[in-house]
Motif scaffolding. Structure first.
Motif, PDB file in Angstrom:
ATOM      1  N   GLY A 165      11.986 -10.114  14.444  1.00  0.00           N
ATOM      2  CA  GLY A 165      12.580  -8.860  14.655  1.00  0.00           C
ATOM      3  C   GLY A 165      13.689  -8.570  15.531  1.00  0.00           C
ATOM      4  N   ALA A 166      13.953  -9.417  16.443  1.00  0.00           N
ATOM      5  CA  ALA A 166      14.888  -9.573  17.463  1.00  0.00           C
ATOM      6  C   ALA A 166      15.666 -10.850  17.910  1.00  0.00           C
ATOM      7  N   THR A 167      16.862 -10.747  18.200  1.00  0.00           N
ATOM      8  CA  THR A 167      17.699 -11.780  18.273  1.00  0.00           C
ATOM      9  C   THR A 167      17.813 -12.310  19.952  1.00  0.00           C
ATOM     10  N   TYR A 168      18.217 -13.318  20.160  1.00  0.00           N
ATOM     11  CA  TYR A 168      18.261 -13.613  21.571  1.00  0.00           C
ATOM     12  C   TYR A 168      19.161 -12.714  22.629  1.00  0.00           C
ATOM     13  N   TYR A 169      20.103 -12.111  21.770  1.00  0.00           N
ATOM     14  CA  TYR A 169      21.015 -11.285  22.465  1.00  0.00           C
ATOM     15  C   TYR A 169      20.076  -9.773  22.942  1.00  0.00           C
ATOM     16  N   THR A 170      19.386  -9.605  21.892  1.00  0.00           N
ATOM     17  CA  THR A 170      18.809  -8.154  22.137  1.00  0.00           C
ATOM     18  C   THR A 170      17.539  -8.418  22.971  1.00  0.00           C
ATOM     19  N   GLN A 171      16.899  -9.852  22.703  1.00  0.00           N
ATOM     20  CA  GLN A 171      15.794  -9.918  23.703  1.00  0.00           C
ATOM     21  C   GLN A 171      16.105  -9.992  25.333  1.00  0.00           C
ATOM     22  N   LEU A 172      17.443 -10.533  25.356  1.00  0.00           N
ATOM     23  CA  LEU A 172      18.238 -10.649  26.761  1.00  0.00           C
ATOM     24  C   LEU A 172      18.678  -9.543  27.424  1.00  0.00           C
ATOM     25  N   PHE A 173      19.667  -8.876  26.538  1.00  0.00           N
ATOM     26  CA  PHE A 173      20.451  -7.847  26.896  1.00  0.00           C
ATOM     27  C   PHE A 173      20.180  -6.398  26.705  1.00  0.00           C
ATOM     28  N   VAL A 174      19.069  -6.612  25.904  1.00  0.00           N
ATOM     29  CA  VAL A 174      18.512  -4.942  25.652  1.00  0.00           C
ATOM     30  C   VAL A 174      17.126  -5.002  26.370  1.00  0.00           C
ATOM     31  N   PHE A 175      16.158  -5.906  25.808  1.00  0.00           N
ATOM     32  CA  PHE A 175      14.648  -5.827  26.156  1.00  0.00           C
ATOM     33  C   PHE A 175      14.768  -6.201  27.783  1.00  0.00           C
ATOM     34  N   THR A 176      15.167  -7.270  27.995  1.00  0.00           N
ATOM     35  CA  THR A 176      15.106  -7.674  29.581  1.00  0.00           C
ATOM     36  C   THR A 176      15.648  -6.702  30.374  1.00  0.00           C
ATOM     37  N   PHE A 177      17.139  -6.434  29.913  1.00  0.00           N
ATOM     38  CA  PHE A 177      17.759  -5.417  30.627  1.00  0.00           C
ATOM     39  C   PHE A 177      17.089  -4.268  30.851  1.00  0.00           C
ATOM     40  N   LEU A 178      16.405  -3.747  29.889  1.00  0.00           N
ATOM     41  CA  LEU A 178      15.376  -2.352  30.014  1.00  0.00           C
ATOM     42  C   LEU A 178      14.071  -2.619  30.724  1.00  0.00           C
ATOM     43  N   HIS A 179      13.649  -3.790  30.812  1.00  0.00           N
ATOM     44  CA  HIS A 179      12.633  -4.005  31.582  1.00  0.00           C
ATOM     45  C   HIS A 179      13.006  -3.748  33.080  1.00  0.00           C
ATOM     46  N   PHE A 180      13.949  -4.374  33.358  1.00  0.00           N
ATOM     47  CA  PHE A 180      14.387  -4.084  34.832  1.00  0.00           C
ATOM     48  C   PHE A 180      14.644  -2.635  35.061  1.00  0.00           C
ATOM     49  N   VAL A 181      15.589  -1.942  34.396  1.00  0.00           N
ATOM     50  CA  VAL A 181      15.926  -0.648  34.648  1.00  0.00           C
ATOM     51  C   VAL A 181      14.954   0.391  34.519  1.00  0.00           C
ATOM     52  N   SER A 182      13.901   0.292  33.636  1.00  0.00           N
ATOM     53  CA  SER A 182      12.913   1.053  33.210  1.00  0.00           C
ATOM     54  C   SER A 182      12.056   1.196  34.535  1.00  0.00           C
ATOM     55  N   SER A 183      11.799  -0.114  35.021  1.00  0.00           N
ATOM     56  CA  SER A 183      10.856  -0.091  36.208  1.00  0.00           C
ATOM     57  C   SER A 183      11.672   0.461  37.446  1.00  0.00           C
ATOM     58  N   ALA A 184      12.847   0.059  37.516  1.00  0.00           N
ATOM     59  CA  ALA A 184      13.626   0.475  38.890  1.00  0.00           C
ATOM     60  C   ALA A 184      13.548   2.159  38.701  1.00  0.00           C
ATOM     61  N   THR A 185      13.757   2.648  37.478  1.00  0.00           N
ATOM     62  CA  THR A 185      13.906   4.150  37.343  1.00  0.00           C
ATOM     63  C   THR A 185      12.742   4.568  37.964  1.00  0.00           C
ATOM     64  N   GLY A 186      11.459   4.164  37.585  1.00  0.00           N
ATOM     65  CA  GLY A 186      10.208   4.831  37.938  1.00  0.00           C
ATOM     66  C   GLY A 186      10.003   4.540  39.501  1.00  0.00           C
ATOM     67  N   ILE A 187      10.289   3.383  40.039  1.00  0.00           N
ATOM     68  CA  ILE A 187      10.066   3.232  41.298  1.00  0.00           C
ATOM     69  C   ILE A 187      11.236   4.110  42.297  1.00  0.00           C
ATOM     70  N   ALA A 188      12.488   4.571  41.814  1.00  0.00           N
ATOM     71  CA  ALA A 188      13.384   5.512  42.453  1.00  0.00           C
ATOM     72  C   ALA A 188      12.879   6.820  42.329  1.00  0.00           C
ATOM     73  N   ALA A 189      12.083   7.240  41.268  1.00  0.00           N
ATOM     74  CA  ALA A 189      11.616   8.472  41.047  1.00  0.00           C
ATOM     75  C   ALA A 189      10.437   8.654  41.831  1.00  0.00           C
ATOM     76  N   MET A 190       9.535   7.463  42.445  1.00  0.00           N
ATOM     77  CA  MET A 190       8.496   7.684  42.961  1.00  0.00           C
ATOM     78  C   MET A 190       8.947   7.923  44.640  1.00  0.00           C
ATOM     79  N   LEU A 191      10.151   7.151  44.995  1.00  0.00           N
ATOM     80  CA  LEU A 191      10.663   7.161  46.274  1.00  0.00           C
ATOM     81  C   LEU A 191      11.163   8.583  46.697  1.00  0.00           C
ATOM     82  N   VAL A 192      11.564   9.229  45.701  1.00  0.00           N
ATOM     83  CA  VAL A 192      12.023  10.634  45.901  1.00  0.00           C
ATOM     84  C   VAL A 192      10.392  11.564  46.402  1.00  0.00           C
ATOM     85  N   VAL A 193       9.567  11.398  45.668  1.00  0.00           N
ATOM     86  CA  VAL A 193       8.323  11.833  46.218  1.00  0.00           C
ATOM     87  C   VAL A 193       7.718  11.373  47.354  1.00  0.00           C
ATOM     88  N   PHE A 194       7.894  10.165  47.610  1.00  0.00           N
ATOM     89  CA  PHE A 194       7.825   9.572  48.942  1.00  0.00           C
ATOM     90  C   PHE A 194       8.730  10.235  50.043  1.00  0.00           C
TER      91      PHE A 194
END
Length: 345
Positions: free
Chosen positions: A115-144
């Motif tokens: 259901g996915a290609t190497y392009y979407t696995q790398l440049f969509v899913f892997t990318f979103l794994h990084f930025v979604s996690s970083a978004t959560g940490i950034a929001a948490m730092l605002v609370v900190f």
């Protein structure tokens, strides 16, 4: 494994607190790269933002990623890195997949092999794994920051928090995990499916791909949404005892470390230990209930000779987590997966 996770999480939490307090750390050599990114983006990382500006930045960039991911999935068969010739996703599936990965939910109504290609696995899913996690940490730092300074108008800079979450936390840990996975059998090839004859004489097509890096951030970012449809129940995504230990530790490492980071950042370590204690009680309650349910069996199955110890058949992790790592190991991994994700949010 849980004790090992805690032993690693405490110094990691201290390190995270130093990074976002502006103190010198061993990864300060990333600063020139960060300055270059900010310069190219036209962003002033020293500009203080209030909570509304933080929210606007968070929602704006996530909306942009939503459209990017949606259209990539919708037209993935026309993009490069598709050696297996996998088709486009349907509009409803592409939208569901894109929005779930952006929110760190990672629903997979598709199988990664088809259901996915190497392009979407790398440049969509892997990318979103990084930025979604970083978004959560950034929001948490605002609370900190709000808890520390007791203000709502000078809460640091979202983009500074976001970028440092990637360059100084997520990326270094992911590299270590990816190297361990790669050297233990997780594929890193860009070739398509491999074909071999099984011991039963059947022709079997096995999916490959540059999976190790994606699986690393999938674990480190507590994301879920792995390279293969079975996720870490797949023998190539989680080949042996060592990789199972590494993946089990990495999926809860940052969530636990952030609790200790709160204590170091606010200089209230007792508060961090109280929160960690509540989390630990919750986890072991879940683990006990899970193991008890797995071993207890169901009386209605007894006349048919159905063995309680095999009740995980048909459930995620049935063939690998239980088969290779036993009842305790399988339940430990399964509970860590959900426990880490929930506390990361």
């Amino acid at each position: 494994m849980y004790l090992a996770t805690v032993a690693l999480a405490i110094p990691l939490g201290k390190y995270i607190a130093k990074v976002f307090s502006g103190e010198k750390t061993w990864l300060n050599f990333m600063a020139p790269l960060e300055r270059l990114i900010f310069k190219l983006s036209g962003i002033d990382p020293n500009k203080e933002m209030n909570w509304k500006q933080h929210l606007k930045a968070l929602l704006t960039i996530n909306c942009l990623w939503l459209f990017y991911a949606f259209f990539c999935l919708l037209k993935q068969s026309h993009l490069p890195l598709n050696p297996d010739g996998n088709p486009d996703q349907t509009p409803d599936l592409a939208f569901n997949t894109a929005i779930s990965f952006i929110t760190n939910t990672n629903l997979q109504d598709y199988s990664g092999e088809t259901g996915a290609t190497y392009y979407t696995q790398l440049f969509v899913f892997t990318f979103l794994h990084f930025v979604s996690s970083a978004t959560g940490i950034a929001a948490m730092l605002v609370v900190f920051r709000a808890m520390k300074d007791k203000v709502t108008d000078k809460l640091g800079n979202f983009w500074d928090y976001f970028l440092k979450s990637i360059t100084r936390v997520l990326l270094p840990i992911s590299i270590v995990v990816a190297v361990i996975l790669a050297f233990n059998g997780t594929p890193t090839s860009y070739k398509g499916k491999d074909t071999f004859i099984s011991m039963q004489g059947d022709t079997v097509h096995v999916s490959r791909g540059p999976a190790a890096g994606m699986i690393a951030i999938k674990q480190v970012g507590t994301n879920g949404g792995g390279w293969y449809g079975a996720n870490s129940a797949h023998p190539l995504e989680n080949p042996n005892y060592l990789t199972n230990m590494v993946e089990s530790i990495s999926i809860t490492l940052i969530p636990i470390a952030l609790v200790f980071a709160l204590g170091f950042y606010l200089n209230k370590r007792k508060l961090a230990w109280v929160i960690f204690g509540v989390m630990t009680v919750g986890y072991f309650t879940m683990l006990y209930s899970s193991i008890n349910a797995e071993t207890g069996g169901q009386p209605g199955h007894s006349p048919y000779g159905y063995k309680p110890a095999r009740r995980r058949h048909g459930r995620q992790g049935s063939t690998f987590w239980r088969g290779c790592f036993g009842l305790l190991g399988g339940n430990h991994y399964g509970n860590l997966q959900w426990f880490g994700k929930r506390h990361a949010r």
